[in-house]
Enzyme design. Structure first.
Site, PDB file in Angstrom:
ATOM      1  N   ASN A 102       3.487   5.458   9.066  1.00 56.77           N
ATOM      2  CA  ASN A 102       2.454   5.127   8.096  1.00 56.77           C
ATOM      3  C   ASN A 102       1.535   3.995   8.535  1.00 56.77           C
ATOM      4  OD1 ASN A 102       1.339   4.818   5.179  1.00 56.77           O
ATOM      5  ND2 ASN A 102       2.223   2.811   5.646  1.00 56.77           N
ATOM      6  N   GLY A 156       0.775  -1.233   0.000  1.00 57.19           N
ATOM      7  CA  GLY A 156       0.000   0.000   0.000  1.00 57.19           C
ATOM      8  C   GLY A 156       0.807   1.283   0.000  1.00 57.19           C
ATOM      9  N   TYR A 210     -11.695   5.465  13.283  1.00 55.92           N
ATOM     10  CA  TYR A 210     -10.649   5.848  12.335  1.00 55.92           C
ATOM     11  C   TYR A 210     -10.529   7.358  12.225  1.00 55.92           C
ATOM     12  CZ  TYR A 210      -8.213   6.490   7.898  1.00 55.92           C
ATOM     13  OH  TYR A 210      -7.329   6.887   6.920  1.00 55.92           O
ATOM     14  N   PRO A 270      -4.937  -1.920  -1.081  1.00 57.52           N
ATOM     15  CA  PRO A 270      -5.657  -3.092  -0.561  1.00 57.52           C
ATOM     16  C   PRO A 270      -6.567  -2.757   0.625  1.00 57.52           C
ATOM     17  CG  PRO A 270      -3.410  -3.702  -1.101  1.00 57.52           C
ATOM     18  CD  PRO A 270      -3.500  -2.205  -1.286  1.00 57.52           C
ATOM     19  N   LEU A 310     -12.347  -1.534   2.497  1.00 51.89           N
ATOM     20  CA  LEU A 310     -13.377  -0.582   2.920  1.00 51.89           C
ATOM     21  C   LEU A 310     -14.544  -0.593   1.938  1.00 51.89           C
ATOM     22  CD1 LEU A 310     -14.489   1.746   4.629  1.00 51.89           C
ATOM     23  CD2 LEU A 310     -13.055   3.305   3.268  1.00 51.89           C
TER      24      LEU A 310
END
Length: 261
Positions: free
Chosen positions: A85, A17, A154, A192, A197
């Site tokens: 990250n 990612g 999140y 990914p 999501l």
């Protein structure tokens, strides 16, 4: 290319990612690269291809952060940059504020905010010890800037990352360090994790994956999903000396999404 020539850069969550794209871009610009991840297979393969150092890491484990910093300094003598990250978007339970599970909130916060805090805690100390210079990038999100009722933990965790980044920036200035601290706020980057999501939303709303993808795309004024390289280029700028006078800033890279919210 040599915009990071000789700089020692750590990128967490770099096996796939966004982290992978950032690592590859830093490598192209001459960095001595250290990549960390829980994913040993993909992380090792990437490190071998780039000639980088791979270290397995759970970013929520404080002792492991201390070991990572010691290992990097033993090998290279210093740390010039850190990209925090590693992150999670959601787990298996509901993600709305009424039904979300505490265990999921705790996990998301521990990774997204706790991992950032621990990385900064140990890397800033080492940067200060070896000259007081460096660049730290904490990956936030446009979810920190707009309400995210469908991904409450999140969005809240990424808002905490943005606030912490600014506090760290001021702390470094007050301590007399030339250590810069900035956040990057991606929009909808097709990775990914983002695919997961889309699949989750499709399942929850009883629509097809293509229909869910269309719904997400409609929120982007530039009418296309971001690619990981878009974020990697932003990270490159903030890691390089080109951004030497930028600290405490949040760089939004979202194709205009926040313009309509």
């Amino acid at each position: 290319m040599s915009r990071l020539q000789g700089k020692v850069i750590i990128v967490t969550g770099a096996a796939v990612g966004l982290g992978k794209a950032i690592a590859e871009r830093a490598h192209e610009e001459g960095a001595h690269l250290v990549i960390t991840d829980l994913d040993v297979e993909n992380g090792t393969q990437l490190a071998e291809r780039l000639g980088a150092l791979f270290l397995q890491q759970d970013v929520t484990q404080e002792e492991r952060w201390s070991q990572i910093v010691d290992d990097v300094v033993a090998r290279y003598g210093r740390i010039d940059g850190l990209v925090n990250n590693a992150g999670l978007s959601a787990l298996k339970g509901p993600a709305d504020p009424e039904n979300a599970l505490w265990a999921d909130w705790e996990k998301v916060y521990n990774v997204n905010m706790g991992g950032v805090f621990l990385g900064c805690k140990y890397v800033v100390k080492e940067m200060a010890r070896t000259g007081g210079t460096g660049s730290i990038i904490n990956m936030s999100s446009i979810g920190s800037l707009v309400p995210t009722p469908f991904l409450t933990a999140y969005g809240a965790s990424k808002a905490a990352v943005a606030h912490f980044t600014r506090s760290l920036a001021l702390h470094c200035c007050e301590m007399g360090y030339a250590i810069r601290s900035n956040s990057i706020h991606p929009g909808q980057v097709y990775t990914p994790m983002y695919q997961e999501l889309i699949e989750r939303v499709a399942n929850e709303h009883k629509v097809t994956i293509d229909q869910a993808k269309t719904l997400f795309l409609a929120k982007i004024p530039m009418n296309k999903f971001q690619e990981p390289i878009d974020i990697a280029n932003a990270a490159l700028f903030l890691l390089s000396d080109e951004s030497r006078y930028i600290t405490g800033s949040g760089l939004v890279v979202d194709g205009g999404m926040t313009l309509t919210n």
